[in-house]
Design a protein around this motif. Structure first.
Motif, PDB file in Angstrom:
ATOM      1  N   VAL A 208     -16.649  -0.243  31.325  1.00  0.00           N
ATOM      2  CA  VAL A 208     -17.236  -1.510  30.905  1.00  0.00           C
ATOM      3  C   VAL A 208     -16.358  -2.690  31.299  1.00  0.00           C
ATOM      4  N   ARG A 209     -15.079  -2.590  31.038  1.00  0.00           N
ATOM      5  CA  ARG A 209     -14.182  -3.715  31.309  1.00  0.00           C
ATOM      6  C   ARG A 209     -14.230  -4.096  32.785  1.00  0.00           C
ATOM      7  N   GLU A 210     -14.202  -3.116  33.665  1.00  0.00           N
ATOM      8  CA  GLU A 210     -14.218  -3.412  35.094  1.00  0.00           C
ATOM      9  C   GLU A 210     -15.540  -4.037  35.513  1.00  0.00           C
ATOM     10  N   GLU A 211     -16.651  -3.518  34.998  1.00  0.00           N
ATOM     11  CA  GLU A 211     -17.953  -4.032  35.413  1.00  0.00           C
ATOM     12  C   GLU A 211     -18.198  -5.451  34.911  1.00  0.00           C
ATOM     13  N   LEU A 212     -17.570  -5.809  33.810  1.00  0.00           N
ATOM     14  CA  LEU A 212     -17.734  -7.158  33.274  1.00  0.00           C
ATOM     15  C   LEU A 212     -16.803  -8.161  33.942  1.00  0.00           C
ATOM     16  N   ASP A 213     -15.870  -7.682  34.734  1.00  0.00           N
ATOM     17  CA  ASP A 213     -14.898  -8.545  35.410  1.00  0.00           C
ATOM     18  C   ASP A 213     -15.417  -8.850  36.816  1.00  0.00           C
TER      19      ASP A 213
END
Length: 449
Positions: A208-213
């Protein structure tokens, strides 16, 4: 005291708690419905209904509710639905037919944001004079997905662009949904017995963190665009600019996605785009040292000139040096029926923990879905083949779950395994006939040695 000069609350902000409550209520409705269906199934068993008929009915009703709820949500619920939808080919026809359209909807669409919300985001991210940069904008989204939607526009230098805008609150919604879905793994296991849902939800949560960045996504897309620039078969849009929640890339005109080819494509279209899809998946690691790790059909666009366009680089697996050559060597050993080497290699790579003993014949049976397509110069993927493989592996017998429980998937192979499995599922949905072995020989280190 007059409140005429007081600031009115932002209706977008005041609606957040209501939307959060609605999302939670919808997801919470799933286990309640599941409990009722299970109780009903037990009652039917008591009055003599065949066990298989009862299970199928419970599976069908559970699956219908799952996709009815997921189809109305964004965030993690939508992302989870997209991730699961690639496994549709592995499910029995009588279970899939009632909601196959829902799968396609999950792969390509989601309800859009209001125009006023989109404009507020542009002003906040690009500044109050954002229209001097984005000189034209179609307020109607061209596409919408799990964490954002895409608008068509024109940049100040004349380039047509695709503007991806992240949904407000996407991060919180995604994390909340995935936590809830992880807790519902038992219910999902009834509807989808061939898929281990809990690890899938946990893996998605980690990503999630990577996709939101969008900075990370822009970096990955730039690398792919540079590596595939001038390619005669694959098109990757170039990055124009990005902020924390906006990603602007060059516009890529398409006539649809692989979802449409799956639904309505001719045999030649299925074969053609299936081959390009497979080539892209295996060429990426060598050219970019990354794997496009979100293999659902909506990310693959069908261009008028016969090329395949690829979008959405929020989820990538970084593989410095490309795919590990040991994968190709072990796959080649399996194709050559040298399973003594396969078992030894799996143990060295950490797939078999120290002290775990496993029969070569069981490994042969378990790995067949990955090995059989590589054994033939030309292989035809189809739903029947995928269902057969998934059902055999999910059986509690030694060659199925008995073997699976002895195999450990090292963290470094999680995304590789997911992409490979998802890729086989999409090829099976397409019903594509592909020179799969030749693609491996060209792109998989160690396989042709």
């Amino acid at each position: 005291m007059s409140d005429a000069g007081a600031k009115k609350p932002d209706d977008r902000d005041s609606a957040v708690p209501q939307r959060a409550f609605s999302r939670a209520a919808k997801l919470a409705s799933l286990p309640i419905g599941f409990a009722g269906r299970t109780t009903l199934g037990m009652g039917r068993r008591l009055v003599g209904a065949p066990a298989n008929a009862v299970l199928t009915e419970v599976q069908l009703r559970t699956a219908e509710q799952i996709f009815s709820v997921l189809g109305e949500l964004k965030g993690g619920a939508m992302k989870f639905g997209q991730a699961m939808s690639v496994y549709e080919a592995a499910m029995p026809p009588e279970l899939v037919e009632p909601y196959r359209n829902a799968f396609v909807r999950l792969q390509d669409d989601a309800p859009p944001m209001p125009t006023s919300t989109v404009h507020r985001i542009f002003a906040g991210e690009l500044g109050p004079k954002w229209r001097e940069q984005l000189v034209e904008l179609d307020d109607k989204p061209a596409a919408a997905a799990s964490i954002g939607q895409v608008h068509r526009g024109r940049w100040f230098d004349g380039r047509e662009v695709a503007v991806k805008v992240q949904y407000p609150g996407a991060a919180a919604a995604m994390r909340s949904d995935l936590r809830q879905i992880g807790r519902l793994s038992r219910m999902f296991a009834v509807a989808f017995p061939s898929i281990d849902v809990k690890p899938l939800a946990e893996e998605l949560a980690e990503r999630v963190r990577e996709e939101l960045d969008y900075a990370l996504e822009a970096q990955a897309q730039r690398a792919f665009a540079e590596a595939f620039a001038g390619d005669e078969q694959i098109v990757v849009p170039e990055v124009v600019t990005h902020t924390e929640t906006i990603l602007i890339t060059t516009w890529m005109e398409s006539k649809g996605s692989l979802s449409q080819i799956i639904s309505d494509g001719t045999p030649s279209e299925r074969d053609h785009y299936g081959e390009l899809f497979a080539r892209f998946l295996f060429a990426g690691p060598n050219r970019v040292e990354m794997i496009h790790a979100d293999p659902h059909p909506g990310n693959y666009r069908v261009l008028e000139d016969g090329r395949l366009g690829v979008v959405d680089y929020g989820a990538v697996a970084r593989v410095p040096g490309g795919l590990p050559p040991v994968i190709g060597r072990l796959l080649r050993a399996a194709v050559d029926d040298d399973y003594a080497t396969v078992v030894e290699g799996l143990r060295e790579e950490g797939f078999l923990k120290p002290g775990v003993r496993i029969d070569e014949e069981l490994i042969r049976a378990y790995l067949e879905p990955f090995v059989e397509p590589a054994r033939h110069e030309v292989f035809t993927f189809d739903r029947a083949w995928m269902r057969e493989q998934a059902q055999r592996i999910s059986r509690p017998a030694k060659e199925g779950l008995g073997t699976a429980m002895k195999i450990n998937l090292p963290p470094s192979y999680l995304l590789i395994h997911r992409v490979w499995s998802g890729g086989l599922a999409i090829l099976s949905q397409l019903g594509a006939t592909s020179p799969f072995r030749g693609i491996l020989e060209e792109n998989l280190p160690g396989f042709a040695d």
